[in-house]
Structure formats: structure tokens, C-alpha cells
Enzyme design. Structure first.
Site, short mmCIF file in Angstrom:
data_model
loop_
_atom_site.label_atom_id
_atom_site.label_comp_id
_atom_site.label_asym_id
_atom_site.label_seq_id
_atom_site.Cartn_x
_atom_site.Cartn_y
_atom_site.Cartn_z
CD GLU A 85 -4.02 2.31 3.05
OE1 GLU A 85 -3.15 2.81 3.15
OE2 GLU A 85 -4.62 1.32 3.96
CB SER A 112 -2.57 4.59 5.90
OG SER A 112 -1.51 3.99 6.56
CB CYS A 119 1.60 -6.49 4.00
SG CYS A 119 3.53 -6.10 4.56
CG ASP A 120 -1.60 -2.61 4.89
OD1 ASP A 120 -0.49 -3.06 5.42
OD2 ASP A 120 -1.69 -1.30 4.62
CE LYS A 121 -6.38 -2.94 1.80
NZ LYS A 121 -5.00 -2.40 2.27
CG ASP A 133 -2.10 -0.88 0.99
OD1 ASP A 133 -2.17 -1.75 0.18
OD2 ASP A 133 -3.24 -0.70 1.68
CB CYS A 154 4.84 -0.21 8.25
SG CYS A 154 5.53 -0.06 6.46
#
Length: 612
Positions: free
Chosen positions: A489, A515, A122-124, A81, A193
Site C-alpha cells: 500500500e 490504503s 480487517c483488510d485482508k 496494515d 478504522c
């Protein structure tokens, strides 16, 4: 022999062709009596959270085969992202969640696998795999790549992360040299992150859902201790197969572990640790896949009674995920919630008969097990690397201070109301979401003047051109799941507001999302979205909007009669931006938009359209 799912493709004369193909992958006669366990990996060189995963699937595979299973690894996609942000690449991020879920379902069902180990980060990717696991409802263990170490520089007296680099880059008072130093220092290692952003939030929530091992969300990607999580996952998934297929124990299945109570536990944890608002979107989507009636009203109910027990970057500069781990990780937060009567402790996990048993074993303030204490002393080495398990640094002491430490007790909470809230009102009839952990208390009640932008790009230009003033409420619409498409985002607009000194004197409302790095009075997921006829599409420049977090409300201060007139006009014009946007929407994105629901439904596909 247990009645494995995989027998469909491994037994019977008519499966001779399939067995021939299995043999070509290396299977022997004796392997056809064993469970076939899929390993869904997400290695890619595009994403720091996944760059170190290449060999970890085979690490798990060897452990599975050592303990009586047959391991078969495959890969799925992973979008970064942070790299996709600020351009049309972000249109693909949320839709990639559905692609990931589908790809895992396709591989597992096409080959009749008996169980899965999901290697995400990570995010997704974690949400997509979670959705797939709940669709499939076969034994599963999640093990993620782990968080990145916080960055360090002589120019700051606190740990750094991605958001710090973005903020200084947007600050005209910062020299090019300072920006370059932050850029080189903010993301020093492999891993997700380093703050409580979406990726780490979701990996922590898998612990609360009961689908991953203790330490999954907080053990650093670089630390040698993380290797044991992968090895344990390999052993555990074979055990779960035996319990389900060999003994008929359905309690190990994902839908029985991740029950309604478990989803309440996960959301309670998210509120207590001030997690990303994206986690709400993903939990709602996962609940839909599990066929659970868990919705925004449940989240709103929980948000009113759960205090904030943990504060981590971006909500505070002092702490990052490495500090959460030193304070006992997720099971120490769950322990504090349990002692406050805020947790269902009778639910099972994949590794323990009940959450109560797991807390007793893994909460550093309860257990006397020195191995557990040693585990949570795992810390950062401060050496840039892209290699997993490459260091074994340990803190000398644990942070078990529940009065002033990283993790607090209910009695000493950072705030008695948690880090997330759901707001309702005439501008968001089906709700919208705010990360209160990042909002200064002075603006918990805020009345401002609407400043309309119909894309993230135009909002960024407006903010950087000083078109936004103190007292404004920036409204970015037609950026929802359908309208974007893809529900971008909005980290750049919020970062730039912060860099312009407007973080405590402005608000932002959008039908897009944020985010996990977002702070300030940033309200997202406005539902219904503008493209679906939501009232956010009726707001005009200069309208007054009242935001009241304590009372969980957000209202456009315009009469119902005027709104009805505006709606009739908009119906004639069509629910789309006034000016065409310089945005290339591919066929794949159009297909996503066609079926996408608004954020209050988790932005999943509209099954009613599919069922006809």
C-alpha cells in the site's frame, strides 16, 4: 439423519479412531447426529480490529449448540496494515490473504465441517475468508468485529481517524504536541478504522453479496447491538445447514447467493459509497474463487452509470462509519440504488428470500418497524475501550435526509459518477484503478511530467526531500504482486504529498495499491505490472503522461515506435529495478511472487502455472 459432509469422519466402523478423537474434544453420542459447524475466528492482540474477538467465537458457538449444531472454533492470522506500513512488513499484507484463505480451506476440509461462521474484520481477513467460503461452497455466514468509533480532540472540529494522525505527523508546521494529541485521539476503541477504508468497505460488501446480516458493516464494535449480530449468525448458520443438508435447498450455498448479479450489486455499492480501491482487487479475487467471469470490464461498465450516494472519511471529514449507521447503514444505500434502478433485487441473501424483501425490512426510509429504527440509532459513546458491546448509546434521531445527509438519493447524489473508476491506455493495457471520490474535480484531467521511483521507500524520501514539484506525476513501479513482492500500500507517499501541499497539483501512478485511507489523484493496480513486462516499466523521467478520468484513459505521450525500442532494451536488461533495493525477500514471499498474477486478475495465484 441428513447426509452431512461430516459423516465422512463421524460414521462407520472404520471411523472409530476419528470418533475417539472427536469425543476427546467433548462430543457425545448425540452430537454425531448434528452438523459440525466451523467457526473461523481471527482474534489477535496485534490488531485493534481483532483485539476484541477472543470471546466472540465462543459466543457464536454457544448459540450454535443451543439450536442443534456442534460448534468447533479455530483461529487464523490477521495482519494490521497500519502497523505493517512504512517498512518491509507491508510486503506480507496481501500475501496473508492467500494464507488466510488456505488456512480456512485446510481446517474445514481436513475435518469435513458442514458449514462455517466467518468472524473477520480487517483488510485482508474478510477477503481471505470470502475466498475460502467460495472455494468450499458450503453454508456460511459472515459476521465481522465492526468499525471503531471516530476519534475526538479539541484540536479538530471533526472526527478523527488513522489518516489524520499520519497527515499531521508528516506536516512540518504541526507541533510535536499536536502530533501527540492526534496520535492519542485518532483510534480510541477496538474495531476496524473508522472511515470507509478497506476493512469497513469489505464488511459492507458482504451485506451486498448477501452473505452477512444487515448492520454487519456499520454497527460499531463497541455497541451492545452488535452482540445480536453474533447471536443471529449462530442461529442462522444452523438454519442454513437444515435447509441444505435436510431439505436439499442449494440456494443457500455461497456460490448461489454470491452470484454474478450479487457481485454486480457489491461493486455497485462500492462505487456508490466511494469505497477503497482494494475492494476491487478483493472482489476480483473472490470472483475467481467462485469461478465467475466478473472482471475489470464489468467494473468499468458499472462505474460509468452508478452515482456516488455516500461520502465518508477519508473522502470527507464530516462523516465516519458511525454516521453511515445512523443514516440507515448499507441497506439504506442499497434501497436508494434499487429505487434508481441500479440494483438486482431478485437475488437471495442468507437471511432473506430476496434483496427486495431485505430492503423492505431494513431500509429506514421504507420500513415502519420501530425495532429497525432503534437499531440504526446505535451510536458512539466516546469512551476509549478495547471491549466489545461495552456501551449502548443511541442517537435521539436518525439521519434520513436524502437530500443533504450522509446518504443521498440518486436525485441528490454527491456526483452523478461514482467514487471509483477504471482507466485504460498504453501505460496500463489491462487497466488501473482510481478512487475518484478522493480526487478534486479540478484535476480530473491532468497532464504531468513523470518522476520515476522504483520503490515506495525511495518515493517517500524523494517527496520529503522536496524532489517532487507541482505538475509532477509520481510513478512508483516494481511494487506489484510479483515485483514487490506483495503489492504494498502507498499510503505514506500519498499522505506526504498531501502534507506538502501537493495533493491537488500532483498525481501518483503505481503498480502497487493504496490504503482505503488514500485521497488525491492516486492511481493504482497498473496492469500488467512492471515485473510482468507492463508498460509502466518503460516510462522515463521527464515523459509526459495524460490522465483523463471522464474518458477513462491514461496514456504515456510517447510514440509506439519509441515504446517498442524501450521494450526491446528492457527485455535485454530484465524487468527489475535498475538499482538493487534494501529489501529482504523471504522464501515465503518468493513463493508468493512465483505464482502471483497482476492486479487485474485480483492478484490471485496463476492457476495455469499450477495446472501445468
Amino acid at each position: 439423519m441428513p447426509d452431512y459432509r461430516s459423516k465422512t469422519s463421524t460414521h462407520g466402523r472404520n471411523m472409530a479412531g476419528a470418533r475417539a478423537l472427536w469425543r476427546a474434544t467433548g462430543m457425545k453420542d448425540e452430537d454425531f447426529k448434528k452438523p459440525i459447524i466451523a467457526i473461523a475466528n481471527s482474534f489477535t492482540q496485534f490488531v485493534p480490529g481483532h483485539v476484541h474477538l477472543k470471546d466472540l467465537g465462543q459466543l457464536v458457538a454457544r448459540e450454535i449448540e443451543k439450536h442443534g449444531g456442534v460448534a468447533k472454533e479455530f483461529n487464523t492470522i490477521a495482519v494490521d496494515d497500519g502497523i505493517a506500513m512504512g517498512h518491509d512488513g507491508m510486503l506480507y499484507s496481501l500475501p496473508s490473504r492467500e494464507i488466510i484463505a488456505d488456512s480456512v480451506e485446510y481446517m474445514v476440509n481436513a475435518h469435513c465441517a458442514d458449514a462455517i461462521v466467518c468472524i473477520s474484520n480487517c483488510d485482508k481477513i474478510t477477503p481471505g475468508m470470502l475466498m475460502a467460503a467460495l472455494r468450499l461452497n458450503i453454508p456460511v455466514v459472515f459476521v465481522s468485529g465492526g468499525p471503531m468509533e471516530a476519534g475526538k480532540t479539541k484540536l479538530a472540529n471533526h472526527g478523527l481517524d488513522l489518516v489524520d494522525a499520519m497527515v499531521v505527523a508528516a506536516d512540518d508546521s504541526c507541533s510535536d504536541e499536536k502530533v501527540a494529541e492526534y496520535e492519542r485521539s485518532a483510534c480510541p476503541t477496538c474495531g476496524s478504522c473508522s472511515g470507509m477504508f478497506t476493512a469497513n468497505s469489505m464488511n459492507c460488501l458482504t451485506e451486498a453479496l448477501g452473505l452477512s446480516l444487515p448492520g454487519n458493516g456499520s454497527t460499531l464494535a463497541t455497541h451492545a447491538d452488535r452482540e445480536q449480530l453474533f447471536l443471529r449468525a449462530g442461529r442462522l448458520v444452523v438454519e442454513l445447514c437444515q435447509r441444505y443438508y435436510g431439505e436439499g435447498d442449494e440456494s443457500v450455498l455461497p456460490r448461489n447467493v454470491a452470484s454474478f448479479k450479487a457481485f454486480e450489486n457489491a461493486m455497485t455499492l462500492d462505487i456508490a459509497m466511494g469505497g477503497s480501491t482494494n475492494t476491487i482487487l478483493h472482489l476480483l479475487a473472490a470472483a475467481q474463487e467462485a469461478e465467475l467471469a466478473f472482471d475489470l470490464r464489468d467494473i468499468d461498465r458499472l462505474s460509468r452509470k452508478v452515482p456516488q450516494l455516500c461520502k465518508v472519511a477519508p473522502n470527507i471529514q464530516k462523516y465516519h462509519m458511525e454516521d453511515v449507521h445512523r443514516a440507515g447503514g448499507i441497506f439504506s444505500i442499497l434501497g436508494e440504488l434499487a429505487r434508481g434502478g441500479l440494483l438486482h433485487t431478485d437475488v437471495p441473501t442468507v437471511h432473506s428470500p430476496s434483496m427486495a424483501d431485505a430492503i423492505a425490512q431494513w431500509d429506514i426510509t421504507q420500513t415502519r418497524d420501530e425495532k429497525v429504527h432503534t437499531f440504526f440509532k446505535a451510536g458512539p459513546a466516546g469512551i476509549p475501550t478495547q471491549v466489545a458491546f461495552s456501551q449502548s448509546t443511541r442517537w435521539d434521531t436518525l439521519d434520513d435526509d436524502r437530500e443533504n445527509g450522509c446518504i443521498r438519493s440518486v436525485e441528490h447524489a454527491y456526483s452523478q459518477e461514482g467514487g471509483l473508476a477504471v482507466l485504460y491506455g498504453n501505460i496500463a493495457l489491462d487497466g488501473c484503478v482510481v478512487k475518484t471520490a478522493g480526487v478534486d474535480e479540478s484535476i480530473h484531467v491532468f497532464e504531468g511530467t513523470a518522476k520515476i521511483f522504483e520503490s515506495q521507500d525511495s518515493a517517500v524520501k524523494g517527496i520529503l526531500a522536496d524532489e517532487v514539484k507541482a505538475g509532477d506525476i509520481v510513478i512508483i513501479r516494481y511494487e506489484g504482486p510479483k515485483g514487490g513482492p506483495g503489492m504494498q500500500e502507498m499510503l505514506y507517499p500519498t499522505s506526504y504529498l498531501k502534507s506538502k501541499g501537493l495533493g491537488k497539483v500532483c498525481a501518483l501512478l503505481t503498480d502497487g495499491r493504496f490504503s482505503g485511507g488514500t485521497s488525491g489523484l492516486s492511481i493504482g493496480h497498473a496492469s500488467p505490472e512492471a515485473a510482468a513486462g507492463g508498460a509502466i516499466g518503460l516510462v522515463k523521467d521527464g515523459d509526459k503522461v495524460l490522465i483523463d478520468i471522464p474518458n477513462r484513459s491514461i496514456n504515456l505521450l510517447v510514440s509506439d515506435e519509441e515504446l517498442a525500442v524501450r521494450r526491446a532494451e528492457q527485455d535485454k536488461k530484465g524487468w527489475k529495478p535498475v538499482q538493487p533495493r534494501a529489501r529482504k525477500v523471504s522464501t515465503a514471499l518468493k513463493a508468493y511472487a512465483l505464482l502471483a498474477t497482476s492486479a487485474d486478475k485480483g492478484a490471485v495465484r496463476d492457476k495455469a502455472m499450477l495446472d501445468g
